[in-house]
Design a protein around this motif. Structure first.
Motif, PDB file in Angstrom:
ATOM      1  N   ALA A 171      44.346 146.699 -14.874  1.00  0.00           N
ATOM      2  CA  ALA A 171      44.103 146.210 -13.517  1.00  0.00           C
ATOM      3  C   ALA A 171      45.368 145.524 -13.030  1.00  0.00           C
ATOM      4  CB  ALA A 171      42.941 145.220 -13.526  1.00  0.00           C
ATOM      5  N   PRO A 172      45.534 145.485 -11.718  1.00  0.00           N
ATOM      6  CA  PRO A 172      46.701 144.780 -11.186  1.00  0.00           C
ATOM      7  C   PRO A 172      46.783 143.365 -11.749  1.00  0.00           C
ATOM      8  CG  PRO A 172      45.595 145.991  -9.444  1.00  0.00           C
ATOM      9  CD  PRO A 172      44.737 146.129 -10.660  1.00  0.00           C
ATOM     10  N   GLY A 173      47.999 142.988 -12.103  1.00  0.00           N
ATOM     11  CA  GLY A 173      48.214 141.675 -12.702  1.00  0.00           C
ATOM     12  C   GLY A 173      48.282 141.737 -14.221  1.00  0.00           C
ATOM     13  N   ASP A 174      47.814 142.835 -14.808  1.00  0.00           N
ATOM     14  CA  ASP A 174      47.840 142.936 -16.283  1.00  0.00           C
ATOM     15  C   ASP A 174      49.264 143.093 -16.795  1.00  0.00           C
ATOM     16  OD1 ASP A 174      45.179 142.687 -16.704  1.00  0.00           O
ATOM     17  OD2 ASP A 174      44.778 144.828 -17.013  1.00  0.00           O
ATOM     18  N   ARG A 175      49.457 142.553 -17.980  1.00  0.00           N
ATOM     19  CA  ARG A 175      50.722 142.756 -18.698  1.00  0.00           C
ATOM     20  C   ARG A 175      50.403 143.479 -19.990  1.00  0.00           C
ATOM     21  NH1 ARG A 175      55.373 140.268 -18.543  1.00  0.00           N
ATOM     22  NH2 ARG A 175      55.828 139.307 -16.528  1.00  0.00           N
ATOM     23  N   THR A 176      51.108 144.524 -20.256  1.00  0.00           N
ATOM     24  CA  THR A 176      50.950 145.208 -21.534  1.00  0.00           C
ATOM     25  C   THR A 176      52.327 145.740 -21.950  1.00  0.00           C
ATOM     26  OG1 THR A 176      49.719 146.945 -22.696  1.00  0.00           O
ATOM     27  CG2 THR A 176      50.163 147.346 -20.376  1.00  0.00           C
ATOM     28  N   VAL A 177      52.351 146.769 -22.753  1.00  0.00           N
ATOM     29  CA  VAL A 177      53.637 147.344 -23.172  1.00  0.00           C
ATOM     30  C   VAL A 177      53.543 148.868 -23.079  1.00  0.00           C
ATOM     31  CG1 VAL A 177      54.429 145.503 -24.715  1.00  0.00           C
ATOM     32  CG2 VAL A 177      52.851 147.242 -25.587  1.00  0.00           C
ATOM     33  N   ALA A 178      54.694 149.484 -23.006  1.00  0.00           N
ATOM     34  CA  ALA A 178      54.757 150.956 -23.001  1.00  0.00           C
ATOM     35  C   ALA A 178      55.947 151.364 -23.854  1.00  0.00           C
ATOM     36  CB  ALA A 178      54.934 151.478 -21.573  1.00  0.00           C
ATOM     37  N   ALA A 179      55.830 152.522 -24.474  1.00  0.00           N
ATOM     38  CA  ALA A 179      56.958 153.050 -25.250  1.00  0.00           C
ATOM     39  C   ALA A 179      57.103 154.528 -24.903  1.00  0.00           C
ATOM     40  CB  ALA A 179      56.727 152.851 -26.744  1.00  0.00           C
ATOM     41  N   PHE A 180      58.246 155.076 -25.265  1.00  0.00           N
ATOM     42  CA  PHE A 180      58.581 156.429 -24.819  1.00  0.00           C
ATOM     43  C   PHE A 180      59.183 157.245 -25.948  1.00  0.00           C
ATOM     44  CE2 PHE A 180      58.801 153.306 -21.506  1.00  0.00           C
ATOM     45  CZ  PHE A 180      57.986 153.858 -20.527  1.00  0.00           C
ATOM     46  N   ALA A 181      59.076 158.557 -25.792  1.00  0.00           N
ATOM     47  CA  ALA A 181      59.742 159.468 -26.723  1.00  0.00           C
ATOM     48  C   ALA A 181      60.239 160.663 -25.924  1.00  0.00           C
ATOM     49  CB  ALA A 181      58.787 159.920 -27.818  1.00  0.00           C
ATOM     50  N   VAL A 220      58.354 148.378 -24.493  1.00  0.00           N
ATOM     51  CA  VAL A 220      58.984 147.748 -23.335  1.00  0.00           C
ATOM     52  C   VAL A 220      57.852 147.063 -22.573  1.00  0.00           C
ATOM     53  CG1 VAL A 220      60.369 148.137 -21.265  1.00  0.00           C
ATOM     54  CG2 VAL A 220      60.616 149.677 -23.233  1.00  0.00           C
ATOM     55  N   PRO A 221      58.025 145.788 -22.166  1.00  0.00           N
ATOM     56  CA  PRO A 221      56.945 145.132 -21.416  1.00  0.00           C
ATOM     57  C   PRO A 221      56.628 145.907 -20.133  1.00  0.00           C
ATOM     58  CG  PRO A 221      58.630 143.558 -22.074  1.00  0.00           C
ATOM     59  CD  PRO A 221      59.165 144.917 -22.402  1.00  0.00           C
ATOM     60  N   LEU A 222      55.354 145.992 -19.824  1.00  0.00           N
ATOM     61  CA  LEU A 222      54.907 146.714 -18.631  1.00  0.00           C
ATOM     62  C   LEU A 222      53.990 145.796 -17.832  1.00  0.00           C
ATOM     63  CD1 LEU A 222      54.346 149.326 -16.925  1.00  0.00           C
ATOM     64  CD2 LEU A 222      52.466 149.797 -18.523  1.00  0.00           C
ATOM     65  N   VAL A 223      54.304 145.672 -16.550  1.00  0.00           N
ATOM     66  CA  VAL A 223      53.505 144.827 -15.671  1.00  0.00           C
ATOM     67  C   VAL A 223      52.846 145.716 -14.639  1.00  0.00           C
ATOM     68  CG1 VAL A 223      53.573 142.897 -14.032  1.00  0.00           C
ATOM     69  CG2 VAL A 223      55.159 142.956 -15.989  1.00  0.00           C
ATOM     70  N   ILE A 224      51.537 145.562 -14.487  1.00  0.00           N
ATOM     71  CA  ILE A 224      50.844 146.289 -13.416  1.00  0.00           C
ATOM     72  C   ILE A 224      50.883 145.379 -12.188  1.00  0.00           C
ATOM     73  CG2 ILE A 224      48.730 147.506 -12.773  1.00  0.00           C
ATOM     74  CD1 ILE A 224      49.981 148.522 -15.424  1.00  0.00           C
ATOM     75  N   GLY A 225      51.665 145.787 -11.215  1.00  0.00           N
ATOM     76  CA  GLY A 225      51.919 144.914 -10.073  1.00  0.00           C
ATOM     77  C   GLY A 225      50.697 144.734  -9.182  1.00  0.00           C
ATOM     78  N   ARG A 226      50.731 143.631  -8.436  1.00  0.00           N
ATOM     79  CA  ARG A 226      49.664 143.374  -7.463  1.00  0.00           C
ATOM     80  C   ARG A 226      50.219 143.643  -6.077  1.00  0.00           C
ATOM     81  NH1 ARG A 226      45.649 139.790  -9.677  1.00  0.00           N
ATOM     82  NH2 ARG A 226      46.531 138.629 -11.418  1.00  0.00           N
ATOM     83  N   ALA A 227      49.384 144.173  -5.199  1.00  0.00           N
ATOM     84  CA  ALA A 227      49.852 144.487  -3.856  1.00  0.00           C
ATOM     85  C   ALA A 227      49.920 143.231  -3.013  1.00  0.00           C
ATOM     86  CB  ALA A 227      48.920 145.493  -3.211  1.00  0.00           C
ATOM     87  N   THR A 228      48.821 142.562  -2.916  1.00  0.00           N
ATOM     88  CA  THR A 228      48.778 141.397  -2.041  1.00  0.00           C
ATOM     89  C   THR A 228      48.194 140.240  -2.810  1.00  0.00           C
ATOM     90  OG1 THR A 228      46.692 142.286  -1.261  1.00  0.00           O
ATOM     91  CG2 THR A 228      48.611 142.571   0.181  1.00  0.00           C
ATOM     92  N   VAL A 229      49.078 139.399  -3.268  1.00  0.00           N
ATOM     93  CA  VAL A 229      48.612 138.178  -3.938  1.00  0.00           C
ATOM     94  C   VAL A 229      49.382 137.029  -3.316  1.00  0.00           C
ATOM     95  CG1 VAL A 229      47.787 138.935  -6.184  1.00  0.00           C
ATOM     96  CG2 VAL A 229      50.244 138.780  -5.764  1.00  0.00           C
ATOM     97  N   PRO A 230      48.734 135.904  -3.207  1.00  0.00           N
ATOM     98  CA  PRO A 230      49.491 134.762  -2.689  1.00  0.00           C
ATOM     99  C   PRO A 230      50.631 134.440  -3.648  1.00  0.00           C
ATOM    100  CG  PRO A 230      47.259 134.121  -3.415  1.00  0.00           C
ATOM    101  CD  PRO A 230      47.355 135.595  -3.573  1.00  0.00           C
TER     102      PRO A 230
END
Ligand code: SF4
Ligand code: SF4
Lengths: 297, 375
Positions: A247-257, A276-286
């Protein structure tokens, strides 16, 4: 397991060493929010212009046999976006040879995104997870893209001068001909004509990669002027038990090959990246401290 | 790496998995002295198993002319060259196996052939070693030579294909030692093709996964010998099961020929895979060449073969080759006949040790025709 522990130890040491030497922390990927509800698959869509690119350093796979110490791809440019429904990665890298024809001595170009199935728990091993640390691996294959764009392979499409008079499947019933269809007859996901060029898979360590019974991942890739640009997308939330729910606001990680087919890379002969840290951005947050950079105001 | 015992090289060796000998081992014996390279075996296999899409080039059974025939091109000289010159005196092999010589980061010493290496299955066919000098005439043994080498997957005790597969898609059946490649697990990495020194796994470019000889397991399960064996025109083949190397059963024709009399020898035992097809070496080929190909003990095998007419039991075992489609589990010689029995010791076949000699008149009265030696 012993090998895994040894690897984790090496990996932790490497991170510690990097910190000691004052190297910058690894960059993070921010998936900015974009409008829409549909799957995001077009690598050339204008929406990607807004997404910041993160340069991910790729390492040759030299931990588990068989290894590829001379893996070709050392850098992957990653952008990420999401709309209300879909999370998408746009992966771009230099590859002088477009390899989408697979024969014995020709390997296909491929790229994969890996996410922990539990986005909030401790990160599993970035190398295909570990027992109890399940990962979702979505792998795009140039050969599948070729199948979708031009049709599945036949002997004549692979070898234009090949000749065969009659095949068992032309003269026998489907059931009787099955013995001659090999992996196609048992619906091996590598062999069947796929609807998506991306395989949705899960793993819990080396050698455990399994194609999921239900496929959610989509994508598209295109090769131009010595570069692949590939989009891999999946729903943010689905009824897939083997995928993260994000969900927007979540922080997780992603890796690649990445696999450079022209350099005979296949299976574990590849380049890989740590998490690599991955952030699911929020569109409209104060405005608030820690608001992910790159998200829209 | 685990330590396993390889009886063919007379010592323990490294293998990536623990050794588990199957209850009985699928095996085959080829008498190279009798093969005529008619390729009936190849066609029998081809029409039974590999007429499908992407299998066009596959020969799970092939017959090549040594020394210049190969399928794929150079399969044995390339891996022998990579392995390098080794000590091969026996009965304990002091050289390196392919597992001993594994390069860093690889599962085994191997190489991946090029696509084009499979383009000429008949390369070297009927070519002799060397050329005839001016004025030469044939003497025995021949100064120029060649022989036919039929090959299938060896269903090795320590398969390199299995060792090399990172997904463990290849398995060896405990009930008969047949080595199978799971068509649903394979992901087409081609590590097995790279690893098998005999190049008996093949890549199917249409299905994008590998395939290999299945040892005709559906027939084996019914007590029938493989298609290549029962189709063999030259009756050069015997297919059945080997028992335990340390407990050979003299009544089992395969145990008798391989373990007891050591007439049939493995193909390139120095690779270390303990292959389970065995060859009665050709009697007219230089010993050095044969020693490299079939291991030490080859001179004794050739000597023994030359004297087979004096040895009733040995002759009896060889007489059973090609005598029945059923698998012969036991045999014995009774008077002037060799008798083969199935697993329940029921008689399968009775073959005279000597074919009766019939001399026909040159002129056939009934048809008012002269016979020639081809009628
Ligand atoms: S001959 Fe090759 S394919 Fe057959 S079992 Fe041995 S290693 Fe595997
Ligand atoms: S059928 Fe028998 S004789 Fe003919 S090539 Fe095959 S093994 Fe040799």
């Amino acid at each position: 397991m012993k090998r895994l522990c040894a690897f984790l130890a090496i990996f932790t040491l490497a991170l510690a060493a990097a910190r000691l030497h004052g190297q910058p922390a690894p960059p993070e990927i921010v998936a900015i929010e974009v409008p829409g509800n549909n799957p995001i698959v077009d690598p050339h869509a204008p929406l990607w212009r807004e997404a910041p690119a993160t340069e991910v350093t790729m390492l040759p796979q030299t931990i588990v046999v068989p290894q590829k110490p001379d893996a070709a791809v050392r850098q992957l440019s990653v952008r990420a976006v999401h709309n209300a429904r879909w999370l998408a990665f746009r992966l771009e890298w230099a590859d002088p040879t477009q390899s989408d024809r697979i024969v014995l001595d020709n390997f296909g170009d491929q790229v994969a995104v890996e996410l922990p199935v539990d986005p909030h728990g401790p990160a599993p091993s970035p190398m295909m997870g570990n027992p109890g640390g399940r990962v979702n691996i979505m792998q795009w294959r140039a050969a599948f893209q070729h199948d979708i764009d031009h049709g599945p392979p036949t002997v004549q499409s692979l070898y234009p001068n090949a000749w065969a008079d009659v095949y068992p499947d032309q003269v026998l019933s489907v059931a009787d001909a099955r013995a001659y269809t090999g992996a196609l007859g048992v619906e091996n996901p590598i062999s069947r004509a796929a609807a998506s060029p991306v395989l949705d898979q899960m793993a819990e360590g080396w050698g455990t990669m399994t194609v999921k019974p239900d496929q959610y991942a989509v994508g598209r890739g295109s090769w131009k002027d010595g570069r692949w640009t590939v989009v891999i997308a999946r729903p943010l939330v689905s009824d897939d038990l083997y995928a993260p729910r994000l969900a927007p606001g979540d922080r997780t990680v992603a890796a690649f090959a990445v696999w450079e087919g022209g350099n005979r890379e296949v299976g574990s002969r590849k380049s890989w990246s740590p998490w690599v840290p991955l952030v699911i951005g929020r569109a409209t947050v104060p405005d608030r401290p820690g608001k992910p950079k790159g998200s829209k105001p | 790496m685990a330590k396993v015992f390889n009886w063919q090289i007379g010592r323990e060796m490294d293998y990536p998995f623990e050794g588990h000998r199957p209850q009985r081992q699928f095996a085959m014996i080829f008498d190279t002295n009798k093969c005529i390279a008619c390729q009936t075996c190849t066609v029998a296999c081809k029409t039974t198993w590999t007429p499908g899409r992407g299998q066009e080039y596959m020969y799970w059974n092939n017959v090549e002319t040594k020394p210049y025939g190969y399928y794929p091109l150079g399969w044995d000289v390339r891996i022998l060259e990579a392995l390098g010159v080794q000590e091969m005196d026996g009965p304990v092999y002091r050289g390196k196996t392919l597992f001993d010589a594994t390069p860093t980061g690889e599962p085994i010493l191997g190489y991946l052939p090029e696509d084009m290496d499979y383009a000429h299955p008949n390369i070297g066919e009927d070519d002799c070693a060397g050329t005839m000098t001016q004025g030469a005439h044939l003497t025995l043994p021949h100064m120029q030579w060649m022989f036919y080498l039929p090959r299938i997957c060896n269903h090795c005790t320590y398969p390199a294909c299995l060792a090399a597969c990172p997904r463990q898609s290849i398995y060896k059946r405990p009930e008969d030692g047949i080595v199978l490649l799971d068509q649903s697990r394979c992901r087409g990495y081609r590590e097995c093709v790279r690893g098998c020194p005999y190049k008996k796994t093949y890549f199917n470019a249409v299905t994008r996964v590998s395939e290999k000889c299945i040892g005709c397991y559906p027939a084996i399960e019914q007590g029938r010998q493989t298609q290549c064996t029962i189709a063999c025109i030259g009756k050069i083949r015997l297919q059945g099961f080997l028992g335990k190397p340390d407990h050979p059963n003299e009544d089992n024709p395969l145990d008798y020929l391989v373990f007891v009399r050591k007439l049939a020898l493995p193909l390139y035992p120095q690779f270390g895979l303990e292959p389970n097809t065995y060859y009665i070496p050709p009697v007219h080929v230089p010993a050095d060449f044969l020693r490299q190909m079939f291991g030490w003990g080859v001179e004794q095998a050739v000597e023994l073969y030359r004297r087979v007419a004096e040895d009733k039991k040995l002759l009896g075992a060889l007489t059973l080759f090609g005598s029945t489609p059923q698998i012969i589990h036991y045999f014995r010689v009774d008077g002037d006949s060799a008798i083969g029995y199935d697993a329940t010791e029921k008689e399968l076949v009775r073959v005279p040790l000597h074919e009766p000699l019939v001399i026909r008149e040159a002129y056939d009265q009934a048809h008012d025709a002269y016979r020639t030696n081809i009628t």
